[in-house]
Design a protein around this motif. Structure first.
Motif, PDB file in Angstrom:
ATOM      1  N   TYR A 103       0.736  -1.231   0.240  1.00 39.66           N
ATOM      2  CA  TYR A 103      -0.110   0.103   0.019  1.00 39.66           C
ATOM      3  C   TYR A 103       0.916   1.200   0.101  1.00 39.66           C
ATOM      4  N   SER A 104       0.317   2.479  -0.505  1.00 42.96           N
ATOM      5  CA  SER A 104       0.961   3.508  -0.435  1.00 42.96           C
ATOM      6  C   SER A 104       0.636   4.089   1.041  1.00 42.96           C
ATOM      7  N   PRO A 105       1.231   5.012   1.639  1.00 39.92           N
ATOM      8  CA  PRO A 105       1.086   5.537   2.982  1.00 39.92           C
ATOM      9  C   PRO A 105      -0.524   5.908   3.043  1.00 39.92           C
ATOM     10  N   LYS A 106      -1.000   6.658   2.076  1.00 49.15           N
ATOM     11  CA  LYS A 106      -2.244   7.199   2.070  1.00 49.15           C
ATOM     12  C   LYS A 106      -3.347   5.777   2.176  1.00 49.15           C
ATOM     13  N   GLU A 107      -3.096   4.741   1.364  1.00 57.23           N
ATOM     14  CA  GLU A 107      -3.874   3.856   1.126  1.00 57.23           C
ATOM     15  C   GLU A 107      -4.030   3.182   2.550  1.00 57.23           C
ATOM     16  N   ARG A 111      -6.861   2.714   4.973  1.00 55.95           N
ATOM     17  CA  ARG A 111      -7.370   1.295   5.701  1.00 55.95           C
ATOM     18  C   ARG A 111      -7.321   1.126   7.109  1.00 55.95           C
ATOM     19  N   GLU A 168      -0.193  10.902   7.110  1.00 57.50           N
ATOM     20  CA  GLU A 168      -1.368  10.360   6.389  1.00 57.50           C
ATOM     21  C   GLU A 168      -2.599   9.995   7.197  1.00 57.50           C
TER      22      GLU A 168
ATOM     23  N   LEU B 177       1.877   4.690  -6.484  1.00 63.47           N
ATOM     24  CA  LEU B 177       0.819   3.863  -6.359  1.00 63.47           C
ATOM     25  C   LEU B 177      -0.256   3.747  -5.229  1.00 63.47           C
ATOM     26  N   GLY B 178      -1.594   3.343  -5.326  1.00 67.12           N
ATOM     27  CA  GLY B 178      -2.218   3.321  -4.163  1.00 67.12           C
ATOM     28  C   GLY B 178      -2.127   1.648  -3.763  1.00 67.12           C
TER      29      GLY B 178
END
Lengths: 263, 263
Positions: A103-107, A111, A168, B177-178
């Motif tokens: 995952y990206s930090p945001k994703e 989550r 994030e 990337l997500g």
């Protein structure tokens, strides 16, 4: 830059825990605590810190974020640290030979927030300075977090990596998120339940000589553990697998069917 | 007479320039350079640095990001530093009594990218440690960038603030990337492979009287099949499960270990 407003109190909020795996320098622990608190995170777990605990260097660096260190938990091993977590994500810089979601930090933090809002416990793991985590550590994680650094210069320090994830986390509060896993019955299994499932299976398989040849045994075990850590099992799935493994292992029709299927 | 205008700092890569206004500690300049280069930014401008320039402390801290310091521009005043920029955004923590747009780091860097892609030059300003920028400095900025720090603890250091903006610059490119599944080896299992796994397991369990009591058998089967359909198994996971079920079911040490584990 100083923007502290001491009149503002943060309402208690359920937060992910930041797990530092075998951190080396007390200064980095302190800096990580500051980075966490900059964005409202306050639950830190130290797994086997090199210089023991408490650590005066950590306190010296954490000024202003002492509350994070005041409530730190210290654990002997990572398995214990994440046993009660349903979502475990490991921040890693190097590419790994593992079948896990990245995952990206945001994703990752989106989550994390979704999981927390549905009542789960979340751990975000950070490895030791320089070396990073071993594959044995990552076997406890359900997914990886990759920070998209410049390929020509990827050396983020520990506190910077923590800062970006904490940032994030803060941003994820704004994301109205519709997606949610529906757990028809049961709840997401904790990492501890998954680890126990793996261990119990490994024990049965061991007795059968499954991990063979010897030189491949360690890799086989690790890959098995990784598989269970990665799969989104519910607590009911875990019980189902226990029941299946026990039934198959017995190899004979049940004597007392009810108690067997209840396992 | 040379026609070179050194105040114009248009990069071949077309990046925003990071402008440190009256930075104090060389260490912070070096750390800011690292933070920039972590996310691919390399154009730094120093406005009237307290300890002059060059600064050995900056170089000591910038290891690995020396290219940023090698091409640094030093300006006497902020007006000169931003003279060629069409978009100037000032990062600030404190609330200001100014009528200016305030952007989140993400919005700011999205605007920066749009501006740069249309041929403009962009400057992102950071104030001196502790004090921050004066309103006279902010008068050179078209907008403000506010980092959403914890209201109870807003003390980001200079390099951390630069890191977050550089990170958002990188994200604004958004090929970042997500989520991405890394299948270390193997590929996602097909539904057919999962169904076959379920069927083969159900057959073994059936022979053991697992699906009991009779009136619940159909529901148990369905829920088992559902579980395998839902889990994100790779083809290798499927083979692993086949091997495990076969080994457990046999219940005796393997006669021909190699062929068993290859299943």
């Amino acid at each position: 830059m100083s923007g502290t407003d001491h009149s503002v109190n943060i309402a208690p909020e359920r937060l992910p825990q930041i797990v530092l795996v075998r951190p080396q320098m007390g200064e980095n622990i302190g800096a990580a605590a500051r980075a966490m608190w900059n964005f409202g995170l306050e639950h830190m777990v130290l797994v086997n810190p090199r210089d023991g605990w408490p650590n005066p260097q950590a306190n010296a660096l954490a000024s202003g974020a002492a509350r994070v260190l005041d409530q730190v938990f210290v654990k002997e091993n990572l398995g214990e640290a994440v046993a009660s977590s349903q979502l475990v994500l490991a921040t890693t810089a190097r590419k790994r030979d593992l079948t896990k979601a990245i995952y990206s930090p945001k994703e990752a933090m989106t989550r994390a927030r979704v999981a927390i809002e549905s009542g789960q416990t979340v751990s975000i793991l950070f490895g030791p300075e320089r070396a990073g985590m071993e594959n044995e550590d990552l076997a406890h994680a359900g997914g990886l977090v990759s920070i998209p650094v410049n390929p020509a210069f990827g050396s983020l320090n520990l506190a910077q990596a923590v800062l970006l994830l904490a940032y994030e986390w803060r941003l994820s509060a704004d994301d109205a998120l519709g997606e949610e896993m529906e757990w028809a019955s049961g709840v997401p299994a904790s990492q501890g339940e998954k680890t126990h499932l793996y261990q119990s299976l490994a024990e049965r398989l061991d007795a059968l000589g499954f991990f063979w040849p010897e030189k491949k045994a360690a890799a086989m075990r690790l890959s098995l553990q990784n598989m269970f850590s990665r799969l989104p099992l519910s607590d009911i799935d875990v019980r189902t697998f226990h029941g299946i493994f026990k039934a198959l292992n017995k190899g004979t029709p049940f004597q007392n069917k009810k108690s067997e299927t209840d396992e």
